[in-house]
Design a protein around this motif. Structure first.
Motif, PDB file in Angstrom:
ATOM      1  N   ARG A  77       0.840  -1.215   0.000  1.00  0.00           N
ATOM      2  CA  ARG A  77       0.000   0.000   0.000  1.00  0.00           C
ATOM      3  C   ARG A  77       0.866   1.251   0.000  1.00  0.00           C
ATOM      4  NH1 ARG A  77      -3.966  -0.675   4.871  1.00  0.00           N
ATOM      5  NH2 ARG A  77      -5.038   1.112   3.933  1.00  0.00           N
ATOM      6  N   ILE A  78       1.949   1.215   0.781  1.00  0.00           N
ATOM      7  CA  ILE A  78       2.853   2.363   0.793  1.00  0.00           C
ATOM      8  C   ILE A  78       3.482   2.555  -0.583  1.00  0.00           C
ATOM      9  CG2 ILE A  78       5.061   3.203   1.700  1.00  0.00           C
ATOM     10  CD1 ILE A  78       4.297   1.939   4.378  1.00  0.00           C
ATOM     11  N   LYS A  79       3.931   1.446  -1.190  1.00  0.00           N
ATOM     12  CA  LYS A  79       4.545   1.544  -2.509  1.00  0.00           C
ATOM     13  C   LYS A  79       3.544   2.066  -3.542  1.00  0.00           C
ATOM     14  CE  LYS A  79       6.869  -1.130  -6.086  1.00  0.00           C
ATOM     15  NZ  LYS A  79       7.321  -2.448  -6.531  1.00  0.00           N
ATOM     16  N   ARG A  80       2.295   1.604  -3.422  1.00  0.00           N
ATOM     17  CA  ARG A  80       1.275   2.038  -4.388  1.00  0.00           C
ATOM     18  C   ARG A  80       1.068   3.550  -4.308  1.00  0.00           C
ATOM     19  NH1 ARG A  80      -4.101   2.526  -3.450  1.00  0.00           N
ATOM     20  NH2 ARG A  80      -4.021   1.182  -1.610  1.00  0.00           N
ATOM     21  N   ILE A  81       1.067   4.077  -3.091  1.00  0.00           N
ATOM     22  CA  ILE A  81       0.862   5.515  -2.936  1.00  0.00           C
ATOM     23  C   ILE A  81       2.083   6.303  -3.387  1.00  0.00           C
ATOM     24  CG2 ILE A  81       0.591   7.356  -1.222  1.00  0.00           C
ATOM     25  CD1 ILE A  81      -1.262   5.520   0.293  1.00  0.00           C
ATOM     26  N   LEU A  82       3.256   5.873  -2.939  1.00  0.00           N
ATOM     27  CA  LEU A  82       4.463   6.632  -3.260  1.00  0.00           C
ATOM     28  C   LEU A  82       4.884   6.477  -4.713  1.00  0.00           C
ATOM     29  CD1 LEU A  82       6.611   6.079  -0.049  1.00  0.00           C
ATOM     30  CD2 LEU A  82       5.111   7.997  -0.648  1.00  0.00           C
ATOM     31  N   SER A  83       4.410   5.405  -5.382  1.00  0.00           N
ATOM     32  CA  SER A  83       4.747   5.221  -6.794  1.00  0.00           C
ATOM     33  C   SER A  83       3.760   5.932  -7.700  1.00  0.00           C
ATOM     34  CB  SER A  83       4.787   3.730  -7.151  1.00  0.00           C
ATOM     35  OG  SER A  83       3.490   3.162  -7.042  1.00  0.00           O
TER      36      SER A  83
END
Length: 228
Positions: free
Chosen positions: A8-14
């Motif tokens: 989820r963090i990667k999805r937001i930051l990407s």
């Protein structure tokens, strides 16, 4: 399957929000943008909890390592005492246990290092998510202000409403930019072949026997020197 906190963090930051941006541009809905901000807030809370768990793992590994070091030291004293009494068998058992604990100590050091890395990574992610959320909130405020201005100042003529519309489009574009960043690569690792693993296990046994023999030789010399 529930999406992991890391995903989820990667999805937001990407910036993997293409479908959301399309819906925003189509609907001009503040509710969509507000829900996105709330999602980031929830993930930040989860990331803080995960960072706390990583910190707990690090402290636990540190405490366990301290206890293991004390056991290794005590076993050294016991081995010397056994050798002094002529009980080489007991001394060898103590040395063998020392080697087991030293291997455990290496694992604890690795666990401590990994937990510290997870803790630092979560701290960086929280900082990045907080910055992203602030950008989103600013864009949301600009979007809402442009919408209010467009609704308040829109004249009767269709040609005259282009300027407020452009302001709204600019706000949407700013919100989209606030959600975009470079995505990282997830490393992959090749599995070790069974034959190689068996040979390495055999080598470990040989090396362990050699370590025990070397330590016994050093222990005999130490005891002889101490009690000559």
């Amino acid at each position: 399957m529930t999406e992991s906190i890391a995903a989820r963090i990667k999805r937001i930051l990407s910036g993997d929000f293409g479908d959301l941006v399309d819906r925003m541009e189509a609907s001009r809905a503040e509710s969509v943008m507000k829900e996105t901000v709330r999602e980031v807030e929830r993930i930040i809370d989860e990331a803080r909890s995960e960072m706390g768990r990583a910190s707990a793992r690090r402290l636990q590994a540190t405490r366990q390592a301290q206890m293991v070091r004390k056991k290794i030291e005590d076993l050294g004293d016991n081995a010397r005492a056994a050798m002094k009494e002529g009980r080489e068998d007991l001394a060898q058992a103590a040395v063998s246990r020392q080697l087991d604990l030293e291997a455990q100590l290496e694992g604890l050091a690795k666990a401590e290092q990994e937990a510290a890395g997870d803790e630092s990574a979560m701290a960086r992610d929280i900082a990045a998510l907080s910055a992203r959320m602030n950008d989103m909130r600013e864009s949301l405020e600009a979007f809402a202000a442009a919408r209010r201005e467009a609704e308040r100042d829109a004249p009767a003529g269709a040609d005259a409403v282009k300027t407020p519309d452009r302001r709204v489009e600019t706000s949407v574009a700013a919100f989209e930019r606030a959600m975009k960043a470079a995505a990282g690569e997830i490393p992959t690792f090749a599995a070790t072949k069974a034959e190689t693993s068996a040979k390495l296990a055999e080598l470990d046994v040989i090396l362990r026997d050699r370590q025990i023999a070397d330590r016994m030789t050093a222990l005999k010399a130490d005891v002889k020197l101490r009690f000559m």
